[in-house]
Design a protein around this motif. Structure first.
Motif, PDB file in Angstrom:
ATOM      1  N   GLN A 106      -7.658   2.039  11.723  1.00 43.37           N
ATOM      2  CA  GLN A 106      -7.105   2.714  12.905  1.00 43.37           C
ATOM      3  C   GLN A 106      -8.121   2.730  14.050  1.00 43.37           C
ATOM      4  O   GLN A 106      -7.755   2.574  15.217  1.00 43.37           O
ATOM      5  CB  GLN A 106      -6.676   4.132  12.532  1.00 43.37           C
ATOM      6  N   GLN A 152      -5.401  -1.503   4.485  1.00 42.71           N
ATOM      7  CA  GLN A 152      -5.055  -1.443   5.905  1.00 42.71           C
ATOM      8  C   GLN A 152      -4.851  -0.012   6.393  1.00 42.71           C
ATOM      9  O   GLN A 152      -5.209   0.314   7.518  1.00 42.71           O
ATOM     10  CB  GLN A 152      -3.784  -2.259   6.174  1.00 42.71           C
ATOM     11  N   ARG A 153      -4.297   0.816   5.540  1.00 44.62           N
ATOM     12  CA  ARG A 153      -3.998   2.193   5.946  1.00 44.62           C
ATOM     13  C   ARG A 153      -5.223   3.070   5.729  1.00 44.62           C
ATOM     14  O   ARG A 153      -5.301   3.892   4.829  1.00 44.62           O
ATOM     15  CB  ARG A 153      -2.790   2.715   5.170  1.00 44.62           C
ATOM     16  N   THR A 154      -6.218   2.870   6.626  1.00 46.58           N
ATOM     17  CA  THR A 154      -7.493   3.571   6.530  1.00 46.58           C
ATOM     18  C   THR A 154      -7.929   4.042   7.914  1.00 46.58           C
ATOM     19  O   THR A 154      -7.418   3.577   8.942  1.00 46.58           O
ATOM     20  CB  THR A 154      -8.588   2.656   5.961  1.00 46.58           C
ATOM     21  N   ASP A 156       2.126   5.016   1.036  1.00 44.58           N
ATOM     22  CA  ASP A 156       2.199   5.668   2.339  1.00 44.58           C
ATOM     23  C   ASP A 156       0.920   6.477   2.580  1.00 44.58           C
ATOM     24  O   ASP A 156       0.311   7.002   1.652  1.00 44.58           O
ATOM     25  CB  ASP A 156       3.407   6.592   2.413  1.00 44.58           C
ATOM     26  N   ALA A 157       0.536   6.581   3.847  1.00 45.48           N
ATOM     27  CA  ALA A 157      -0.632   7.372   4.239  1.00 45.48           C
ATOM     28  C   ALA A 157      -0.384   7.925   5.634  1.00 45.48           C
ATOM     29  O   ALA A 157       0.352   7.319   6.425  1.00 45.48           O
ATOM     30  CB  ALA A 157      -1.896   6.514   4.216  1.00 45.48           C
ATOM     31  N   PHE A 214      -5.862   0.969  -0.976  1.00 49.23           N
ATOM     32  CA  PHE A 214      -5.727   1.038   0.478  1.00 49.23           C
ATOM     33  C   PHE A 214      -6.656   0.031   1.152  1.00 49.23           C
ATOM     34  O   PHE A 214      -7.878   0.133   1.053  1.00 49.23           O
ATOM     35  CB  PHE A 214      -6.033   2.453   0.981  1.00 49.23           C
ATOM     36  N   TYR A 250      -0.648   8.745   9.532  1.00 53.06           N
ATOM     37  CA  TYR A 250      -1.071   7.919  10.655  1.00 53.06           C
ATOM     38  C   TYR A 250      -1.301   8.835  11.857  1.00 53.06           C
ATOM     39  O   TYR A 250      -0.548   8.858  12.818  1.00 53.06           O
ATOM     40  CB  TYR A 250      -0.027   6.849  10.986  1.00 53.06           C
ATOM     41  N   GLU A 307       0.830  -1.195   0.000  1.00 57.58           N
ATOM     42  CA  GLU A 307       0.000   0.000   0.000  1.00 57.58           C
ATOM     43  C   GLU A 307       0.871   1.254   0.000  1.00 57.58           C
ATOM     44  O   GLU A 307       1.929   1.282   0.627  1.00 57.58           O
ATOM     45  CB  GLU A 307      -0.906   0.013   1.233  1.00 57.58           C
ATOM     46  N   LEU A 363      -5.467  10.322   4.002  1.00 60.01           N
ATOM     47  CA  LEU A 363      -5.882   9.104   4.691  1.00 60.01           C
ATOM     48  C   LEU A 363      -7.279   8.714   4.212  1.00 60.01           C
ATOM     49  O   LEU A 363      -8.225   9.493   4.316  1.00 60.01           O
ATOM     50  CB  LEU A 363      -5.888   9.305   6.208  1.00 60.01           C
TER      51      LEU A 363
END
Length: 303
Positions: free
Chosen positions: A62, A56-58, A23-24, A54, A26, A21, A46
């Motif tokens: 989180q 996981q990086r959502t 970068d996003a 995307f 955090y 994925e 994000l």
């Protein structure tokens, strides 16, 4: 990709190809929280829900991690469901995101949003005060290209979808065959030298990408918007040719043309006023403004 089927256990196993994925950010600033509701200040970049590049990086992931950590010491974790977003912000849009922590709150907040959208085009709508009868109102800041001549503009342009590469369910655009949508735009500052206008936008409805589409529809797309151009239409789009090769392996290859999740524009969900879904108390939430979306007076006041 491989699929295996074991008749004895009736088990279906799916092995998808690995992917990395992008970068996003955090960081999720909590603006308000109680037993039923949590309001976050979502950063630009994000994504809210899993999809496309995307997974996981959502925001949702989180929230799940955060809730798991908080409930790890409790004996009955099932009584503490994970919070879930009740609406969406575009990946490039920053600001207030409302999430429900209970089933009742989720149901009532969803009804607030649905009721506001249903008002558009009905007899309950009033041009003079479009949000007075609603249980929720949302105010955004945006940086629009060009100089808006009028101090106030009400945009009532329907929004619908067309087939578009990289967007499985279709791309939202300005179209007469779409669903009703309303945005009230107020000019805050004009920069003639820079050829842009700082605006405040109050949306009556909540169509996807509504502000981006509406401002581009009137000839003032957001500064840096990689997708929408004048007329509320996408750039780089030929309706006669839709290349769907991007969809290999579930669509996780990066589409060639711009897609709604691309960032670069300046749009911020600055303020939300709502009736609490349980207590009915009126709550005003404010997300701090990015420096580029402040007026000169607001910038000076911070110094």
């Amino acid at each position: 990709m491989g699929i295996g089927y074991d008749r004895a256990c009736s088990e279906l196993v799916y092995h998808r190809l690995p992917w990395n994925e992008p970068d996003a950010p955090y960081s999720l600033e909590v603006l308000f929280e109680d037993d039923h509701l949590i309001a976050l200040n979502k950063p630009s970049g994000l994504q809210v829900l899993p999809g496309g590049l995307f997974q996981q990086r959502t925001v949702l992931t989180q929230l799940q991690w955060r809730a798991s950590r908080q409930s790890s010491s409790l004996m009955h974790q099932e009584t503490h469901p994970h919070p879930v977003p009740v609406h969406r912000l575009g990946r490039g849009t920053s600001g207030i995101l409302l999430c429900a922590k209970s089933k009742l709150a989720k149901t009532r907040l969803a009804a607030y949003f649905a009721d506001g959208t249903s008002v558009v085009g009905s007899n309950r709508y009033s041009d003079a005060c479009p949000c007075k009868r609603r249980k929720i109102s949302k105010i955004y800041r945006a940086l629009a290209s060009g100089i808006l001549r009028e101090d106030e503009v009400v945009i009532m342009q329907p929004i619908g979808t067309v087939r578009y590469p990289g967007v499985a369910k279709g791309l939202y655009i300005a179209t007469s065959s779409g669903k009703p949508a309303l945005s009230k735009v107020d000019v805050l500052e004009r920069d003639v030298q820079g050829n842009y206008t700082l605006v405040q936008v109050e949306i009556q409805s909540g169509r996807p990408h509504q502000i981006r589409i509406h401002l581009s529809f009137i000839g003032h797309p957001l500064i840096g918007d990689p997708l929408y151009v004048t007329g509320g239409q996408p750039k780089c789009f030929d309706p006669e040719f839709v290349d769907e090769s991007f969809a290999q392996d579930g669509g996780y290859q990066r589409p060639v043309n711009p897609v709604p999740g691309d960032c670069g524009y300046h749009l911020h969900a600055h303020q939300v006023v709502l009736s609490h879904p349980i207590t009915n108390e009126e709550i005003t939430l404010t997300a701090p403004l990015p420096s580029i979306l402040r007026t000169r007076d607001e910038t000076e006041a911070i110094k």
